[in-house]
Scaffold this active site. Structure first.
Site, short mmCIF file in Angstrom:
data_model
loop_
_atom_site.label_atom_id
_atom_site.label_comp_id
_atom_site.label_asym_id
_atom_site.label_seq_id
_atom_site.Cartn_x
_atom_site.Cartn_y
_atom_site.Cartn_z
N GLU A 156 -79.37 -20.32 -62.21
CA GLU A 156 -79.70 -21.59 -61.59
C GLU A 156 -78.58 -22.55 -62.00
O GLU A 156 -78.24 -22.62 -63.19
CB GLU A 156 -81.04 -22.14 -62.11
CG GLU A 156 -81.40 -23.45 -61.41
CD GLU A 156 -82.62 -24.15 -62.01
OE1 GLU A 156 -83.08 -23.76 -63.10
OE2 GLU A 156 -83.10 -25.11 -61.37
N ARG A 178 -84.11 -10.72 -73.66
CA ARG A 178 -82.95 -11.61 -73.69
C ARG A 178 -82.31 -11.54 -75.08
O ARG A 178 -82.90 -11.11 -76.05
CB ARG A 178 -83.37 -13.03 -73.37
CG ARG A 178 -84.39 -13.57 -74.36
CD ARG A 178 -84.58 -15.09 -74.30
NE ARG A 178 -83.84 -15.75 -73.28
CZ ARG A 178 -84.41 -16.44 -72.28
NH1 ARG A 178 -85.71 -16.51 -72.20
NH2 ARG A 178 -83.67 -17.05 -71.39
N LYS A 208 -81.62 -23.56 -73.16
CA LYS A 208 -80.87 -24.64 -72.52
C LYS A 208 -81.35 -25.99 -73.00
O LYS A 208 -80.57 -26.92 -73.17
CB LYS A 208 -81.03 -24.56 -70.99
CG LYS A 208 -80.07 -23.60 -70.32
CD LYS A 208 -80.21 -23.69 -68.80
CE LYS A 208 -79.42 -22.59 -68.10
NZ LYS A 208 -79.73 -22.51 -66.66
#
Length: 555
Positions: free
Chosen positions: A35, A261, A271
């Site tokens: 994204e 992850r 983030k």
RNA sequence: UGGGGUGUAGCCAAGUUGGUAAGGCACAGGACUUUGACUCCUGCAUUCCCUGGUUCGAGUCCAGGCACCCCAGCCA
């Protein structure tokens, strides 16, 4: 697959090899779907290496697709930086650059199709009401009062949503699945919401935007993705991914596969937390050399090859884990050791006057640029009566295992001569400020004709014929292995940055360019920082050399 | 007292159809060395979350536990 014989196996490769051997797929297609709402970090690198690596190893294709369905959070700037980072890492998507926003028309038609099948409806519950109606993890939800509208009414309402006739938040399109599903994701999930916000690519063409769950599976299917690899937290969404495709998209469907992850010790990957560090000024920006962002690692001096190697070595599995930062450092050193030119730099200078060396004389000694690469050649380094050595390389009263310079002791100056310390000069406070020494002219080049040995070799730089430089020493941003435990800011490492302003480097460094990498002999790997200019050289320490002496000292 | 996942060494991680625990990092010794680097040797799980069961044989199969992670955004 013998080409892949030396690549460690993992459960995803097993699935792909099986799909290829059974003929389920003739060619695989993967994708990396960021994204555009932030910078890429090393966690993304794992996904990039996985997806592009799989395509490379099995002669398939990997797409770069921007998942741009939320214009409120996304910016073109990120689209640029993400492409730059993926390329920098060494991957090429060829013609396969896509945007979910390119599918908005198709997506809209699939939504209409769902409505026609009676499997989606326009709901007028407020956000709060939708949450209430959803129930909880242990209690089933209840049907929305708008759930059983007619197809015609839904069609009309959805079109009016698209036409901008309703306010944000007043209407959404929902899938009609099962409000009592034990999986909350399946309790009539929202498919479209109204956002009267221009999109960075579609402008103001749309005021309704599709949600991730609706967009992702269909984008994958449209592109002919065979294996849609994502992280563990999407495992709960897989039934929805499959449900949507089953309703409207002809077979074959892409298969969603989840993996764990990357987490790295002494750093954070979310983030949100990275953004917090930037916004609160804890770091200088997204490309601060202490950041785990690709921009930060690049500025720090990491190489794409080292990061790729790291991503290969950590493996791919489904267990949550925290990889030891030391492995990343190992991969880095292994790469830099083979490629980085050597040079000598003195970080904390201590002047040494060689009393039997002629005043005003300068001679040049030949130094090897890279012992691992004969093609790198040699260079000439000026030597003179006054030189600088590293403060740490001298001790007035050395302990047992210290075999560097000390009063009366002889050591080798790398590529130059043996010198013996004859005197120590102190200031008023008793600090060592200068050393006096004598050199042996017979030892030029670094070896003694009489065969006598010396226990240490020191790096050095001529006092006059060297350049001043600023050196920035970096360490872990966080002091705690898992900074996510407890308060983030309290876990910061107060010593993550040390700036040395009195360093000296070889004169040969005059024209170095930002990004150039060197090994400062006996110290570590350094790179020229973006802030560096010919007038004021600035180096970042990428990673120190392994240091068994430092390890001994700690004991 | 919902659902979905995961548990193999200090950290990652491979373990085909059950056949007697890969590899890397870290760590510890040693050799070499004009970088205390690099390189090279050596060592490092009688045991796979636990407890039972099946079997000649279980990390792999079965049953029951335990621990940890994810899910109740009109984020992705």
């Amino acid at each position: 697959m013998d080409v892949n014989a030396n690549i460690p196996s993992n459960f995803i490769r097993n699935i792909i090899e099986q799909d290829l051997s059974t003929g389920k797929h003739k060619k695989i297609v993967t994708r990396f779907p960021p994204e555009p709402n932030g910078y890429l970090h090393i966690g993304h690198a794992k996904s990039i290496c996985l997806n592009f690596g799989l395509a490379r190893d099995y002669q398939g294709t990997c797409h770069l697709r921007f998942d741009d369905t939320n214009p409120e959070k996304e910016e073109v700037e990120y689209i640029e930086s993400i492409q730059e980072d993926v390329r920098w890492l060494g991957f090429d998507w060829g013609e396969h650059l896509y945007f979910a926003s390119d599918y908005f028309d198709q997506l809209y038609h699939y939504a209409v199709e769902l409505i026609k099948q009676g499997k989606a409806y326009v709901c007028e519950l407020s956000g709060d009401e939708i949450r209430e109606y959803r129930g909880t993890l242990t209690q089933p939800g209840k049907d929305s009062p708008y759930r059983n509208r007619s197809v015609e009414e839904n069609l009309e309402l959805f079109e009016r949503m698209r036409n901008g006739e309703f306010e944000e938040g007043s209407h959404v399109l929902r899938a009609k699945i099962d409000m009592a599903s034990p999986n909350v994701v399946m309790r009539d999930p929202v498919l479209y919401r109204i956002k009267k916000v221009p999109h960075h690519r579609t402008g103001d063409k749309w005021c309704i935007y599709p949600m991730y769950d609706f967009t992702h599976c269909l984008s994958d299917a449209i592109e002919g993705i065979t294996h849609s690899i994502c992280t563990l937290e999407f495992e709960n969404n897989r039934p929805l991914y499959e449900w949507i495709l089953e309703q409207v998209f002809p077979e074959p469907h892409p298969q969603q596969i989840e993996f764990a992850r990357l987490n790295l010790s002494y750093t954070v990957m979310s983030k949100r937390k990275l953004l917090q560090l930037v916004e609160q000024g804890v770091v200088s920006g997204w490309d601060d050399p202490r950041m785990p962002t690709l921009a930060g690692l690049r500025r720090r001096g990491f190489t794409p090859a080292a990061i790729r190697d790291f991503c290969e070595r950590i493996g791919v599995a489904k267990a949550n884990s925290i990889v030891d930062y030391a492995l990343l450092e190992h991969c880095l050193r292994e790469d830099l050791n083979m490629t980085a030119k050597r040079t000598m730099a003195v970080l904390r200078p201590l002047k040494v006057v060689i009393e039997n060396y002629p005043e005003g004389q300068v001679e040049y000694v030949e130094a090897v640029n890279n012992p691992n690469d004969p093609d790198a050649g040699t260079r000439l380094v000026p030597f003179a009566r006054e030189i600088f050595i590293e403060r740490d390389d001298f001790m007035v009263d050395p302990p047992k295992k210290f075999f560097r310079l000390a009063p009366g002791r002889e050591v080798r100056l790398r590529f130059a001569y043996f010198i013996k310390c004859t005197d120590v000069i102190y200031d008023d406070e008793g600090n060592v400020v200068e050393l006096r020494a004598v050199y042996d002219p017979e030892t030029k080049g670094g070896s003694a004709p009489d065969g006598r040995k010396v226990k240490a070799t020191l790096h050095w730089v001529a006092a006059e014929h060297s350049l001043p430089a600023e050196v920035r020493l970096y360490d872990h941003l966080f002091a705690k292995e898992d900074p996510n435990e407890g308060d983030l800011l309290e876990n910061l490492n107060p010593a993550s940055l040390e700036i040395l302003t009195d360093a000296r480097v070889e004169v040969n460094m005059q024209d170095v360019q930002p990004g150039e990498k060197f090994q400062f002999e006996r110290l570590g790997y350094f790179c020229v920082d973006l802030d560096s200019t010919p007038e004021r050289l600035v180096f970042n320490r990428t990673v120190p050399l392994r240091d068994t002496w430092a390890k001994l000292q700690r004991k």
